[in-house]
Design an enzyme around this catalytic site. Structure first.
Site, PDB file in Angstrom:
ATOM      1  N   ASP A 179       0.821  -1.214   0.000  1.00 12.14           N
ATOM      2  CA  ASP A 179       0.000   0.000   0.000  1.00 12.14           C
ATOM      3  C   ASP A 179       0.864   1.277   0.000  1.00 12.14           C
ATOM      4  O   ASP A 179       2.087   1.206  -0.032  1.00 12.14           O
ATOM      5  CB  ASP A 179      -0.928  -0.064   1.229  1.00 12.14           C
ATOM      6  CG  ASP A 179      -2.312   0.490   0.942  1.00 12.14           C
ATOM      7  OD1 ASP A 179      -2.444   1.315   0.023  1.00 12.14           O
ATOM      8  OD2 ASP A 179      -3.255   0.104   1.658  1.00 12.14           O
ATOM      9  N   ASP A 234     -10.150   3.422  -3.733  1.00 12.50           N
ATOM     10  CA  ASP A 234     -10.838   2.191  -3.300  1.00 12.50           C
ATOM     11  C   ASP A 234     -12.251   2.059  -3.875  1.00 12.50           C
ATOM     12  O   ASP A 234     -12.997   3.033  -3.978  1.00 12.50           O
ATOM     13  CB  ASP A 234     -10.936   2.169  -1.771  1.00 12.50           C
ATOM     14  CG  ASP A 234      -9.576   1.947  -1.138  1.00 12.50           C
ATOM     15  OD1 ASP A 234      -8.575   1.869  -1.868  1.00 12.50           O
ATOM     16  OD2 ASP A 234      -9.529   1.851   0.103  1.00 12.50           O
TER      17      ASP A 234
HETATM   18  C1  GLA Z   1      -6.038   1.151   1.269  1.00 12.10           C
HETATM   19  C2  GLA Z   1      -6.173   0.155   0.122  1.00 12.10           C
HETATM   20  C3  GLA Z   1      -7.294  -0.810   0.430  1.00 12.10           C
HETATM   21  C4  GLA Z   1      -7.029  -1.530   1.734  1.00 12.10           C
HETATM   22  C5  GLA Z   1      -6.847  -0.507   2.858  1.00 12.10           C
HETATM   23  C6  GLA Z   1      -6.382  -1.162   4.146  1.00 12.10           C
HETATM   24  O1  GLA Z   1      -7.152   1.988   1.347  1.00 12.10           O
HETATM   25  O2  GLA Z   1      -6.387   0.820  -1.081  1.00 12.10           O
HETATM   26  O3  GLA Z   1      -7.458  -1.742  -0.620  1.00 12.10           O
HETATM   27  O4  GLA Z   1      -5.886  -2.339   1.603  1.00 12.10           O
HETATM   28  O5  GLA Z   1      -5.870   0.465   2.504  1.00 12.10           O
HETATM   29  O6  GLA Z   1      -6.167  -0.231   5.162  1.00 12.10           O
END
Ligand code: GLA
Length: 431
Positions: A179, A234
């Protein structure tokens, strides 16, 4: 006395030749030897700086904890999910990577700086859990972050890349989602390259999933770093987002088209191919915010754009209809087609509530997906002649969800399509 410090490493590879050889050689041979030494040196350095090749020749498939469970994860959930991936037929359909997302570790590293699995959530430790997954014919995925903390506030791998890669290897990890939170002023390419090199140095083949949300145009550089890269923020389980900041799957789909503002096959899709995929984020198929039609359309279109397919629903309680969508072999075959072409949009007419997406397949076949973008059912017509810039000649049509032949492309096709649903065709050229 003057002390000159020698540079460490392999700055001059030919200095490793026995001193007795070089002076006895003619100039031309010396040059040739120097050049071959240099070539050897370069290929040796390349060995120490690459991703693992051959691991994702088609888009990776699996299941990830985040979309449904976020921080509510534990060993029991993982084992139960693994069991159902097997009994439901999902593993055999291709969903082999079970990925534990954020919140799996303790909030602090140990005294030696190692990541420690949360002993309450994972009392048996991650090596044993990895063994459990492997015994089920699954592969083990885990999550970390290029920043010093993950998005959930757990330790990130910044400054600990090589140490963490060794921990992952010792637990039998086969897939790392990495991430982009809390990374300060880090440069994305450097940060992802460092973890790529760390994984490679640890020696265990790992699919490397870059989760940088498309902020630094990863499609332009991430093919050398990893096997898939997120192209956007997301995803949420809705068609077009319930709140202004939420991205439903349709908004994310639109972005795949709009990110590189050029037409058709020359968009972001051109950066995807065997071993390196655009990742529009995980599947919301079967989650509460989508109708069954919206799940079917979302799944169809993710297959059209050769997306990595990471299911995120609670597979322990999924309905037979949701299971049938996720494991549909005809539709999965579009996503997993070995040619590895990402599909693209060729037509969008809001007034007729229709979008048409095409995907080139091997053996001169094509897939065509017709989406009803409206909130009501509609009769949608495909005039095949309008697709003549990709389709040459006449093709037989197979309706993949209805599981039946649907005539050919010599005349327009009209179908009743429910709101936010699709008709999905496989086109086979007439000999
Ligand atoms: C980010 C990623 C998500 C998930 C969250 C976890 O937002 O894009 O897919 O992994 O972190 O905290």
């Amino acid at each position: 006395m003057r002390v000159t410090q020698r540079r460490p490493g392999f700055a001059n590879p030919s200095r490793f030749l026995p001193m007795t050889i070089m002076p006895s050689l003619p100039n031309s041979s010396r040059l040739a030897l120097r050049l071959s030494c240099l070539a050897l040196f370069c290929s040796a350095s390349a060995v120490f700086a690459q991703k693992f090749e051959g691991l994702a020749l088609t888009p990776p498939m699996g299941w990830n904890t985040w979309n449904t469970f976020a921080g509510n994860i534990n060993e029991t959930l993982i084992k139960q999910t693994a069991d159902v991936l097997v009994t439901s037929g999902m593993r055999d359909a291709g969903y082999v990577y079970l990925v534990i997302d954020d919140t799996w570790s303790r909030k602090e590293r140990d005294a030696a700086g190692n990541l420690v699995p949360d002993p309450v959530k994972f009392p048996g430790g991650l090596k044993a859990l990895g063994d459990y997954l492997h015994a089920k014919g699954l592969k083990f995925g885990i999550y970390s972050c290029a920043g010093d903390k993950t998005c959930g506030g757990y330790p990130g791998s910044w400054g600990h890349e090589f140490q963490d890669a060794l921990s992952f290897a010792s637990w039998g990890v086969d897939y790392l989602k990495y991430d982009w939170c809390n990374r300060g002023t880090a440069d994305a390419r450097d940060a992802y390259k460092r973890m790529r090199d760390a994984l490679y140095a640890a020696g265990r083949p790992v699919v490397f999933s870059l989760c940088e949300w498309g902020q630094n145009k990863p499609w332009e550089w991430a093919g050398e770093m990893g096997h898939l890269w997120r192209t956007s923020g997301d995803i949420y389980d809705s068609y077009d987002g319930r709140k202004a900041w939420e991205m439903g799957w349709k908004r994310i789909l639109d972005l795949q088209y709009d990110l590189v503002p050029s037409i058709g096959a020359d968009g972001i899709n051109k950066f995807a191919g065997p071993g390196h995929w655009n990742d529009p984020d995980m599947l919301e198929v079967g989650r509460g915010g989508l109708t069954l039609a919206e799940s079917r359309a979302h799944f169809s279109l993710w297959c059209m754009i050769a997306a990595p397919l990471m299911a995120g629903n609670d597979v322990r309680t999924m309905t037979p209809a949701v299971r049938a969508i996720l494991t549909d072999k005809d539709v999965l075959a579009l996503d997993q087609d070995p040619l590895g072409k990402q599909g693209y949009r060729v037509l969008a007419e809001e007034s007729h509530q229709i979008e048409i997406w095409v995907k080139e397949l091997s053996n001169k076949e094509w897939a065509v997906c017709v989406l009803n973008t409206g909130r009501t059912a509609a009769d949608l017509t495909v005039e095949w002649s309008r697709l003549s810039f990709v389709l040459q000649g006449v093709y037989d049509l197979r309706d993949l969800w209805a599981k039946q032949a649907a005539g050919d492309t010599s005349k327009p096709y009209t179908a009743r399509v429910e709101a936010h649903d699709v008709v999905l065709f496989r086109l086979t050229p007439r000999p």
